[in-house]
Design a protein around this motif. Sequence first.
Motif, mmCIF file in Angstrom:
data_model
loop_
_atom_site.group_PDB
_atom_site.id
_atom_site.type_symbol
_atom_site.label_atom_id
_atom_site.label_comp_id
_atom_site.label_asym_id
_atom_site.label_seq_id
_atom_site.Cartn_x
_atom_site.Cartn_y
_atom_site.Cartn_z
ATOM 1 N N ALA A 39 -13.692 -22.533 -48.220
ATOM 2 C CA ALA A 39 -14.458 -21.289 -48.360
ATOM 3 C C ALA A 39 -14.695 -20.993 -49.830
ATOM 4 N N GLY A 40 -13.733 -21.351 -50.693
ATOM 5 C CA GLY A 40 -13.879 -21.144 -52.141
ATOM 6 C C GLY A 40 -15.006 -21.999 -52.691
ATOM 7 N N VAL A 41 -15.041 -23.264 -52.279
ATOM 8 C CA VAL A 41 -16.093 -24.171 -52.746
ATOM 9 C C VAL A 41 -17.449 -23.643 -52.290
ATOM 10 N N TYR A 42 -17.488 -23.217 -51.057
ATOM 11 C CA TYR A 42 -18.720 -22.711 -50.471
ATOM 12 C C TYR A 42 -19.233 -21.528 -51.290
ATOM 13 N N HIS A 43 -18.302 -20.642 -51.602
ATOM 14 C CA HIS A 43 -18.668 -19.436 -52.329
ATOM 15 C C HIS A 43 -19.184 -19.789 -53.722
ATOM 16 N N ASP A 44 -18.494 -20.715 -54.399
ATOM 17 C CA ASP A 44 -18.878 -21.079 -55.763
ATOM 18 C C ASP A 44 -20.278 -21.663 -55.831
ATOM 19 N N LYS A 45 -20.597 -22.471 -54.841
ATOM 20 C CA LYS A 45 -21.889 -23.143 -54.890
ATOM 21 C C LYS A 45 -23.019 -22.271 -54.372
ATOM 22 N N GLY A 46 -22.671 -21.184 -53.689
ATOM 23 C CA GLY A 46 -23.707 -20.307 -53.165
ATOM 24 C C GLY A 46 -24.326 -20.880 -51.908
ATOM 25 N N GLU A 47 -24.421 -22.156 -51.867
ATOM 26 C CA GLU A 47 -25.044 -22.809 -50.716
ATOM 27 C C GLU A 47 -24.464 -24.204 -50.710
ATOM 28 N N LEU A 48 -24.090 -24.690 -49.572
ATOM 29 C CA LEU A 48 -23.528 -26.037 -49.632
ATOM 30 C C LEU A 48 -24.044 -26.870 -48.472
ATOM 31 N N ASN A 49 -23.173 -27.684 -47.988
ATOM 32 C CA ASN A 49 -23.578 -28.664 -46.994
ATOM 33 C C ASN A 49 -24.004 -28.017 -45.691
ATOM 34 N N TYR A 50 -24.732 -28.840 -44.958
ATOM 35 C CA TYR A 50 -25.099 -28.427 -43.640
ATOM 36 C C TYR A 50 -23.865 -28.123 -42.814
ATOM 37 N N ALA A 51 -24.025 -27.122 -41.955
ATOM 38 C CA ALA A 51 -23.015 -26.845 -40.944
ATOM 39 C C ALA A 51 -21.714 -26.348 -41.516
ATOM 40 N N LEU A 52 -21.617 -26.191 -42.840
ATOM 41 C CA LEU A 52 -20.324 -25.805 -43.378
ATOM 42 C C LEU A 52 -19.919 -24.418 -42.906
ATOM 43 N N ASP A 53 -20.890 -23.503 -42.856
ATOM 44 C CA ASP A 53 -20.521 -22.154 -42.440
ATOM 45 C C ASP A 53 -20.059 -22.120 -40.984
ATOM 46 N N ASP A 54 -20.760 -22.844 -40.121
ATOM 47 C CA ASP A 54 -20.318 -22.936 -38.722
ATOM 48 C C ASP A 54 -18.955 -23.599 -38.651
ATOM 49 N N TYR A 55 -18.840 -24.651 -39.422
ATOM 50 C CA TYR A 55 -17.621 -25.449 -39.440
ATOM 51 C C TYR A 55 -16.435 -24.582 -39.864
ATOM 52 N N LEU A 56 -16.649 -23.775 -40.919
ATOM 53 C CA LEU A 56 -15.562 -22.920 -41.411
ATOM 54 C C LEU A 56 -15.096 -21.952 -40.326
ATOM 55 N N ASP A 57 -16.074 -21.375 -39.610
ATOM 56 C CA ASP A 57 -15.720 -20.414 -38.565
ATOM 57 C C ASP A 57 -14.787 -21.037 -37.534
ATOM 58 N N GLY A 58 -14.976 -22.321 -37.300
ATOM 59 C CA GLY A 58 -14.188 -22.989 -36.260
ATOM 60 C C GLY A 58 -12.804 -23.441 -36.710
ATOM 61 N N LEU A 59 -12.497 -23.285 -38.003
ATOM 62 C CA LEU A 59 -11.211 -23.796 -38.503
ATOM 63 C C LEU A 59 -10.100 -22.763 -38.358
ATOM 64 N N PRO A 60 -8.854 -23.225 -38.196
ATOM 65 C CA PRO A 60 -7.747 -22.261 -38.217
ATOM 66 C C PRO A 60 -7.571 -21.691 -39.623
ATOM 67 N N ASP A 61 -6.937 -20.538 -39.714
ATOM 68 C CA ASP A 61 -6.774 -19.916 -41.033
ATOM 69 C C ASP A 61 -5.849 -20.732 -41.921
ATOM 70 N N ARG A 62 -4.881 -21.405 -41.316
ATOM 71 C CA ARG A 62 -3.950 -22.204 -42.121
ATOM 72 C C ARG A 62 -4.496 -23.621 -42.282
ATOM 73 N N ALA A 63 -4.041 -24.295 -43.330
ATOM 74 C CA ALA A 63 -4.539 -25.651 -43.592
ATOM 75 C C ALA A 63 -3.998 -26.632 -42.552
ATOM 76 N N GLU A 64 -4.853 -27.542 -42.115
ATOM 77 C CA GLU A 64 -4.423 -28.620 -41.220
ATOM 78 C C GLU A 64 -4.137 -29.836 -42.094
ATOM 79 N N VAL A 65 -2.910 -30.289 -42.053
ATOM 80 C CA VAL A 65 -2.532 -31.438 -42.884
ATOM 81 C C VAL A 65 -2.055 -32.554 -41.954
ATOM 82 N N GLU A 66 -2.605 -33.740 -42.151
ATOM 83 C CA GLU A 66 -2.203 -34.865 -41.308
ATOM 84 C C GLU A 66 -1.814 -36.041 -42.187
ATOM 85 N N GLY A 67 -0.679 -36.636 -41.890
ATOM 86 C CA GLY A 67 -0.246 -37.821 -42.625
ATOM 87 C C GLY A 67 -0.301 -39.024 -41.701
ATOM 88 N N TYR A 68 -0.885 -40.118 -42.177
ATOM 89 C CA TYR A 68 -1.002 -41.338 -41.365
ATOM 90 C C TYR A 68 -0.023 -42.376 -41.900
#
Length: 367
Positions: A39-68
């Motif tokens: 959300a910070g990157v999005y805000h800084d750029k004013g406009e960013l990638n496609y679908a990012l705003d929709d994508y952000l809405d769908g994310l949990p508030d906490r960070a998802e971290v995965e280790g492989y």
Amino acid sequence: MDYVKLRFLADHSLADALSYELNKLGAEGVSVVDKTELAGVYHDKGELNYALDDYLDGLPDRAEVEGYFRYADSNEANDASSADNPLLRVAEDDYEGLLYEARDYTSLSQLDLLARLAAELESYKQNLGGSYEFIGSEIVKEEDWANNWKSYYEPLALSPRLTVCPSWIDYPDARPEEIVIRIDPGQAFGTGYHESTEISAFFLDQLQKHKPDFTTQARALDLGTGSGILAIFMARLGVPEIEAIDIDPQAVATAKENFSFNGLDWSDQPQAGTLSVYTGELADTRGEFDLIVANLIASLHLDLAAAYREKLRPEGRIILSGIIDERMPAVRKKMAEVGLILEEAHYKRGWWTLLAARKEDLDQQLC
Ligand code: SAM
């Protein structure tokens, strides 16, 4: 090669530390999807990638971290390279045993790894605040990494007549009037699932319905073709001459594959009466077009507005897509400045798609 994926949710303050420690413990890959960060990157750029705003809405508030972590068969488990991997150190000659061991996240190896992680993260927690939690683990087959996304796609009707079907799915029950195209987007944009593509296709369908001669005689440009999806729809709607271009050579390669999937011949050079596809931008095209489809972003539309006007033949139409709500007034204003007037505007989930024509053509219609 398979992997064990360990999943965590973490507060923003701890996400980087968690990622760092997973790497130190032997993870071969760590993925962090941190809504706060994005959300910070999005805000800084004013406009960013496609679908990012929709994508952000769908994310949990906490960070998802995965280790492989590498999950080898018994031979690989004995490699020196895997000696530091706590998930593999328990490996036995018995592959089934390892499978069981790795799947069961209460297994000693994972407990050991999680305990070490907790110990390492304790001081970060004290200094940075926040917490994290272990969600679970699963075995991931390497080939699934590349193909996982495919399971999300189903055939999708973009308009009453136009349906996009993933190339790996059968679609035997098409209605007689339905135009079904097959797409494998690969790494390119253009599954049909994004609003900007969907509404562009919808406008193409409407144009063809209301002005069949217009589309069947048109010289058309698909600017930013991505997977080639809109060029394919145009071809199937009867547009005889189409240039499909993209600045990304990878997208051009994907578009070619999709043209072939759909039984369309294509050439690398623009030629009268053909579908051509090449790497380039608007300035590389020659001549004017009856129909331009440009699913780009608002800032590009602003930069290209005057060129769009120059490239549009009398009575031509341009579909402008990929415009986020906040940028709509600026795009509308700019188009008016260069003499392009909106005939229709369609809004869906934060995205605008516009149908525009030259001012003098619309003025004439009104007289
Ligand atoms: N046409 C497809 C669709 O509607 O789904 C893909 C659209 S995608 C949003 C935008 C595409 O435009 C990307 O493939 C990108 O590489 C390409 N692109 C970006 N800037 C461009 C430019 N200046 N000229 C040509 N293509 C561009």
